[in-house]
Scaffold this active site. Structure first.
Site, PDB file in Angstrom:
ATOM      1  N   CYS A 260      61.734  44.789  33.434  1.00  0.00           N
ATOM      2  CA  CYS A 260      62.546  45.827  32.783  1.00  0.00           C
ATOM      3  C   CYS A 260      62.693  47.063  33.673  1.00  0.00           C
ATOM      4  O   CYS A 260      63.361  48.023  33.265  1.00  0.00           O
ATOM      5  CB  CYS A 260      61.942  46.220  31.446  1.00  0.00           C
ATOM      6  SG  CYS A 260      61.976  44.898  30.234  1.00  0.00           S
TER       7      CYS A 260
ATOM      8  N   HIS B 287      62.394  53.888  29.570  1.00  0.00           N
ATOM      9  CA  HIS B 287      62.721  52.522  29.147  1.00  0.00           C
ATOM     10  C   HIS B 287      62.417  52.413  27.655  1.00  0.00           C
ATOM     11  O   HIS B 287      61.368  52.862  27.192  1.00  0.00           O
ATOM     12  CB  HIS B 287      61.904  51.512  29.949  1.00  0.00           C
ATOM     13  CG  HIS B 287      62.025  50.123  29.398  1.00  0.00           C
ATOM     14  ND1 HIS B 287      63.252  49.570  29.087  1.00  0.00           N
ATOM     15  CD2 HIS B 287      61.091  49.194  29.071  1.00  0.00           C
ATOM     16  CE1 HIS B 287      63.060  48.364  28.593  1.00  0.00           C
ATOM     17  NE2 HIS B 287      61.759  48.112  28.564  1.00  0.00           N
TER      18      HIS B 287
ATOM     19  N   ASN C 128      64.647  46.662  22.296  1.00  0.00           N
ATOM     20  CA  ASN C 128      64.413  46.662  23.742  1.00  0.00           C
ATOM     21  C   ASN C 128      65.491  45.786  24.390  1.00  0.00           C
ATOM     22  O   ASN C 128      65.454  44.565  24.269  1.00  0.00           O
ATOM     23  CB  ASN C 128      63.009  46.122  24.027  1.00  0.00           C
ATOM     24  CG  ASN C 128      62.673  46.082  25.511  1.00  0.00           C
ATOM     25  OD1 ASN C 128      63.549  46.248  26.373  1.00  0.00           O
ATOM     26  ND2 ASN C 128      61.413  45.867  25.828  1.00  0.00           N
TER      27      ASN C 128
HETATM   28  N1  COA Z   1      55.061  41.574  11.631  1.00  0.00           N
HETATM   29  C1  COA Z   1      53.860  41.677  11.038  1.00  0.00           C
HETATM   30  N2  COA Z   1      52.709  41.555  11.701  1.00  0.00           N
HETATM   31  C2  COA Z   1      52.781  41.314  13.022  1.00  0.00           C
HETATM   32  C3  COA Z   1      54.005  41.199  13.702  1.00  0.00           C
HETATM   33  C4  COA Z   1      55.169  41.325  12.947  1.00  0.00           C
HETATM   34  N3  COA Z   1      56.393  41.236  13.510  1.00  0.00           N
HETATM   35  N4  COA Z   1      53.772  40.977  15.003  1.00  0.00           N
HETATM   36  C5  COA Z   1      52.439  40.955  15.153  1.00  0.00           C
HETATM   37  N5  COA Z   1      51.852  41.155  13.969  1.00  0.00           N
HETATM   38  C6  COA Z   1      50.421  41.177  13.684  1.00  0.00           C
HETATM   39  C7  COA Z   1      49.623  40.452  14.727  1.00  0.00           C
HETATM   40  O1  COA Z   1      49.576  39.084  14.440  1.00  0.00           O
HETATM   41  C8  COA Z   1      48.280  41.123  14.625  1.00  0.00           C
HETATM   42  O2  COA Z   1      47.621  40.578  13.527  1.00  0.00           O
HETATM   43  P1  COA Z   1      46.011  40.406  13.538  1.00  0.00           P
HETATM   44  O3  COA Z   1      45.461  41.791  13.649  1.00  0.00           O
HETATM   45  O4  COA Z   1      45.742  39.765  12.224  1.00  0.00           O
HETATM   46  O5  COA Z   1      45.719  39.548  14.724  1.00  0.00           O
HETATM   47  C9  COA Z   1      48.656  42.543  14.279  1.00  0.00           C
HETATM   48  O6  COA Z   1      49.975  42.513  13.744  1.00  0.00           O
HETATM   49  C10 COA Z   1      48.667  43.458  15.477  1.00  0.00           C
HETATM   50  O7  COA Z   1      48.796  44.724  14.937  1.00  0.00           O
HETATM   51  P2  COA Z   1      48.618  46.006  15.798  1.00  0.00           P
HETATM   52  O8  COA Z   1      47.437  45.890  16.692  1.00  0.00           O
HETATM   53  O9  COA Z   1      48.678  47.182  14.894  1.00  0.00           O
HETATM   54  O10 COA Z   1      49.927  45.947  16.664  1.00  0.00           O
HETATM   55  P3  COA Z   1      50.404  47.013  17.675  1.00  0.00           P
HETATM   56  O11 COA Z   1      50.344  48.354  17.053  1.00  0.00           O
HETATM   57  O12 COA Z   1      49.762  46.844  19.007  1.00  0.00           O
HETATM   58  O13 COA Z   1      51.933  46.599  17.834  1.00  0.00           O
HETATM   59  C11 COA Z   1      53.368  45.514  19.405  1.00  0.00           C
HETATM   60  C12 COA Z   1      52.249  45.346  18.362  1.00  0.00           C
HETATM   61  C13 COA Z   1      53.724  44.160  19.999  1.00  0.00           C
HETATM   62  C14 COA Z   1      54.585  46.093  18.688  1.00  0.00           C
HETATM   63  C15 COA Z   1      52.888  46.497  20.505  1.00  0.00           C
HETATM   64  O14 COA Z   1      51.654  46.076  21.009  1.00  0.00           O
HETATM   65  C16 COA Z   1      53.854  46.623  21.641  1.00  0.00           C
HETATM   66  O15 COA Z   1      54.931  47.184  21.500  1.00  0.00           O
HETATM   67  N6  COA Z   1      53.476  46.156  22.849  1.00  0.00           N
HETATM   68  C17 COA Z   1      54.298  46.288  24.025  1.00  0.00           C
HETATM   69  C18 COA Z   1      55.399  45.278  23.997  1.00  0.00           C
HETATM   70  C19 COA Z   1      56.474  45.615  24.996  1.00  0.00           C
HETATM   71  O16 COA Z   1      56.940  46.723  25.023  1.00  0.00           O
HETATM   72  N7  COA Z   1      56.903  44.643  25.803  1.00  0.00           N
HETATM   73  C20 COA Z   1      57.959  44.777  26.709  1.00  0.00           C
HETATM   74  C21 COA Z   1      57.572  45.601  27.895  1.00  0.00           C
HETATM   75  S1  COA Z   1      58.969  45.908  28.883  1.00  0.00           S
END
Ligand code: COA
Length: 331
Positions: A118, A258, A288
């Site tokens: 990205c 980004h 994104n």
């Molecule tokens: N809906 C509901 N629950 C979800 C979910 C969804 N769409 N996606 C994941 N979960 C669950 C997971 O299974 C996990 O459950 P568990 O705790 O029982 O294992 C839990 O939510 C994770 O929650 P949390 O730790 O609060 O998530 P987070 O605050 O870290 O958010 C992301 C998750 C993916 C949104 C975040 O980590 C993120 O944005 N990461 C970077 C991704 C990114 O930007 N990638 C591209 C880079 S260019």
């Protein structure tokens, strides 16, 4: 190199598909909720390219054609067409830049794609700047485009909520007034491979029946470490750019980050002590869009930008690859 010549953006355009995939649509597809998506990411909806049989060039061509019309630029005067994408029309060749060049009539340009996750768009801005500052070329069309829906498994709730499709395009020209790209800091770390990748389709694991049935052509992401790495590295890049250009946060008019996750943008800004009103946000309506996210942000905020505005760009992506860039707006 002529130190007086900078590469400046002289026009920006965007294209997003009409089809809207909302959080309530996703609630019907996977086990998720609007509330979870909005609080964790800030995303309300994203655009998806539904036209059959077209790749990301379709969006890039639309955006580029609009820009040529808006700026009244003759496509034959373009020296270089650079395309920043991780979802090219063809995985191996030809480059998407070739396809876009032909469609818009840039017959005197050489064309190439640049792939750095990205961060491809930010790295491409600096690449274009090097060609322009060297005096070799005067006019570069830079397209940031991604059809992320082509990599997303819409049964995987961890990734399908995040991504959308879109294109943004900028025209860069030599500028003798001192406006344009002033500095860039770019870094990469192969440590990122394990956290963010598409397992199959490349030379390591070519397509086979097993890769298709095993869903290996979809993106794999371990979101939490990516989140942490993204914030840390964008803070690092932003701080280095500010420090080595003798800038304080008060000097900066706009920050173009980004658009990966609203919380990543806010956490980065908080650590750099950048107030929220200087941040550009498009994530709520596009998700994104990978390499379209920065030019689409510029496009959405174009009417608010003024000549001489100081803009800090920070990006992060798969690889990992990240960077910062400092630009003075030229119009
Ligand atoms: N809906 C509901 N629950 C979800 C979910 C969804 N769409 N996606 C994941 N979960 C669950 C997971 O299974 C996990 O459950 P568990 O705790 O029982 O294992 C839990 O939510 C994770 O929650 P949390 O730790 O609060 O998530 P987070 O605050 O870290 O958010 C992301 C998750 C993916 C949104 C975040 O980590 C993120 O944005 N990461 C970077 C991704 C990114 O930007 N990638 C591209 C880079 S260019």
């Amino acid at each position: 190199m002529n130190p007086k010549i900078k590469a400046a953006i002289v026009g920006v355009e965007g294209y997003t598909p009409d089809f809207i995939l909302s959080n309530s649509d996703l609630e019907k597809m996977v086990d998720t909720s609007n509330e979870w998506i909005v609080t964790r990411t800030g995303i309300q909806e994203r655009r998806i390219l539904k036209e059959p049989g077209v790749g990301c060039s379709y969006m890039g061509i639309h955006a580029a054609a609009r820009l040529l019309e808006k700026t009244c630029i003759d496509p034959q005067s373009i020296d270089m067409v650079l395309v920043a994408t991780v979802t090219p029309d063809y995985v191996h060749y030809p480059g998407t830049s070739n396809i876009i060049s032909k469609a818009i009539g840039a017959v005197n340009a050489f064309a190439m794609d640049l792939q750095a996750g990205c961060s491809s768009f930010l790295f491409s801005m600096q690449t274009a700047a090097m060609y322009i500052e060297s005096g070799q070329y005067k006019r570069v069309l830079l397209v940031g485009v991604d059809k992320m829906s082509s990599l997303v498994d819409y049964t995987d709730r961890e990734t399908c909520i995040l991504f959308g499709d879109g294109a943004g395009v900028v025209l860069l020209e030599a500028n003798a007034e001192g406006n344009g790209i002033q500095d860039a800091y770019m870094r990469s770390d192969g440590e990122g491979v394990d956290y963010l990748h598409v397992p199959a389709g490349g030379s390591m694991l070519p397509a086979s029946v097993e890769t298709v049935t095993g869903k290996k052509h979809f993106m794999f992401q371990n979101g939490v470490p990516v989140y942490k790495f993204a914030v840390n590295k964008m803070v690092e890049a932003g701080a280095i750019i500010l420090e080595r250009n003798g800038l304080t946060v008060a000097d900066i008019d706009w920050v173009v980050s980004h658009q990966a996750n609203k919380r990543i943008i806010q956490a980065t800004a908080e650590r750099l002590q950048i107030p929220e009103e200087k941040l550009m946000f498009t994530i709520h309506k596009y998700g994104n869009t990978s390499n379209a996210s920065m030019p689409l942000s510029l496009f959405e905020y174009e009417s608010q930008l003024k000549k001489g505005d100081k803009i800090l760009f920070v990006s992060f992506g798969g690889g990992f690859a990240w960077g910062g860039l400092y630009m003075k707006w030229a119009y």
